[in-house]
Design an enzyme around this catalytic site. Structure first.
Site, PDB file in Angstrom:
ATOM      1  N   GLU A 120      -9.251  -5.130 -26.373  1.00  0.00           N
ATOM      2  CA  GLU A 120      -9.041  -6.498 -26.858  1.00  0.00           C
ATOM      3  C   GLU A 120      -7.916  -7.175 -26.079  1.00  0.00           C
ATOM      4  O   GLU A 120      -8.052  -8.331 -25.655  1.00  0.00           O
ATOM      5  CB  GLU A 120      -8.737  -6.479 -28.357  1.00  0.00           C
ATOM      6  CG  GLU A 120      -9.916  -5.967 -29.184  1.00  0.00           C
ATOM      7  CD  GLU A 120     -10.035  -6.635 -30.531  1.00  0.00           C
ATOM      8  OE1 GLU A 120     -10.816  -7.597 -30.636  1.00  0.00           O
ATOM      9  OE2 GLU A 120      -9.348  -6.187 -31.466  1.00  0.00           O
ATOM     10  N   GLU A 140     -14.370  -0.366 -33.188  1.00  0.00           N
ATOM     11  CA  GLU A 140     -14.090  -0.775 -34.563  1.00  0.00           C
ATOM     12  C   GLU A 140     -15.276  -0.573 -35.505  1.00  0.00           C
ATOM     13  O   GLU A 140     -15.111  -0.094 -36.640  1.00  0.00           O
ATOM     14  CB  GLU A 140     -13.635  -2.238 -34.590  1.00  0.00           C
ATOM     15  CG  GLU A 140     -12.190  -2.446 -34.153  1.00  0.00           C
ATOM     16  CD  GLU A 140     -12.010  -2.436 -32.633  1.00  0.00           C
ATOM     17  OE1 GLU A 140     -10.868  -2.587 -32.192  1.00  0.00           O
ATOM     18  OE2 GLU A 140     -13.029  -2.272 -31.910  1.00  0.00           O
TER      19      GLU A 140
END
Length: 266
Positions: A120, A140
């Protein structure tokens, strides 16, 4: 020059090098790391002698994502860090480049794991170099979580949507070669040399006119979601003033005189 126990800051000429420094935890994000990162981005923006930033990790690893226990402050010494987060609840997002874009070019030098929060943060950088054994991915969903660091928005704008969705929805790891193949990173180099390559790129940027470099970066991001007509108008508005700078005249003069230019940000 700042830094914390989990984030080191050093200068390499006109380049500021920010290093995630928690190798025993694969550089998982912690509160001291996030505070150090945020302060590093601020320092780079404030210091005109800094022309580029290299972002890397210590111990042969970039970042394995968020350490939730550390973020909560469990077992962490120093109330100062929690006070910083309390004073600026957005600090961690700025540190992760979700809510902040440095005006100086940011070059990522990746070795080893660059997953979850690491991938990210990578999306907030401008140029990306990775060692051939580096691993990328957004894990995730495999943990029943959401990649809230910006990936559902940014990733599809940086790589083809089909690849973005596959990465987001499968939670599987990607090799450096595969990441380069889909456009997530720009260079794959022998293991252990990502930082060297990133510094080489930084040095090339540092040799250019800093006002021009910063205006070009700003224009690229500013116009990314505009129509072509609006984007071209915005480009002219940002670009024309560069031609009136002393640096622009110095660049032309140095070319004519066959010497390296000496830029003064003026």
């Amino acid at each position: 020059m700042g830094g914390t126990e989990h984030l080191t800051v050093r200068r390499e000429g006109a380049t500021l090098v920010l290093t995630l420094n928690r190798p025993e935890a694969k550089n998982a994000l912690s509160l001291p790391m996030l505070v150090g990162l945020y302060d590093g981005w601020v320092e780079a923006d404030a210091d005109d002698s800094i022309r580029s930033i290299v972002f890397t990790g210590a111990g042969g690893c970039f970042c394995a994502g968020m350490d939730l226990k550390a973020l909560a402050g469990n077992g962490m010494t120093g109330e100062h860090y929690r006070d910083r987060l309390k004073a600026d609840p957005d600090l961690h997002w700025k540190a992760m480049l979700r809510h902040h874009r440095p005006r100086k070019p940011v070059i990522a030098a990746v070795e080893g794991h660059c997953v979850a929060g690491g991938t990210e943060m990578l999306q907030g950088t401008d140029i990306r170099v990775a060692g051939e054994s580096a691993t990328f991915g957004l894990f995730e969903v495999k943990r029943g979580l959401f990649p809230i660091g910006g990936s559902t928005v940014r990733l599809q704008r940086q790589i083809p949507r089909t690849h973005a969705l596959e990465m987001l929805l499968t939670g599987r790891p990607y090799s450096a070669r595969e990441a380069a193949g889909i456009g997530l990173i720009g260079h794959v180099v022998p293991d252990g040399t990502a930082l060297t390559k990133a510094l080489e790129i930084a040095e090339q940027i540092n040799a250019c006119g800093p006002l021009a470099v910063e205006a070009v970066k700003a224009s690229v991001y500013e116009t990314a979601e505009m129509t072509e007509t609006d984007g071209l108008a915005a480009e002219l508005k940002r670009g024309w003033p560069i031609f009136d700078t002393a640096d622009a005249k110095e660049g032309a003069r140095a070319f004519a005189e066959k010497r390296p230019p000496v830029y003064k940000r003026s």
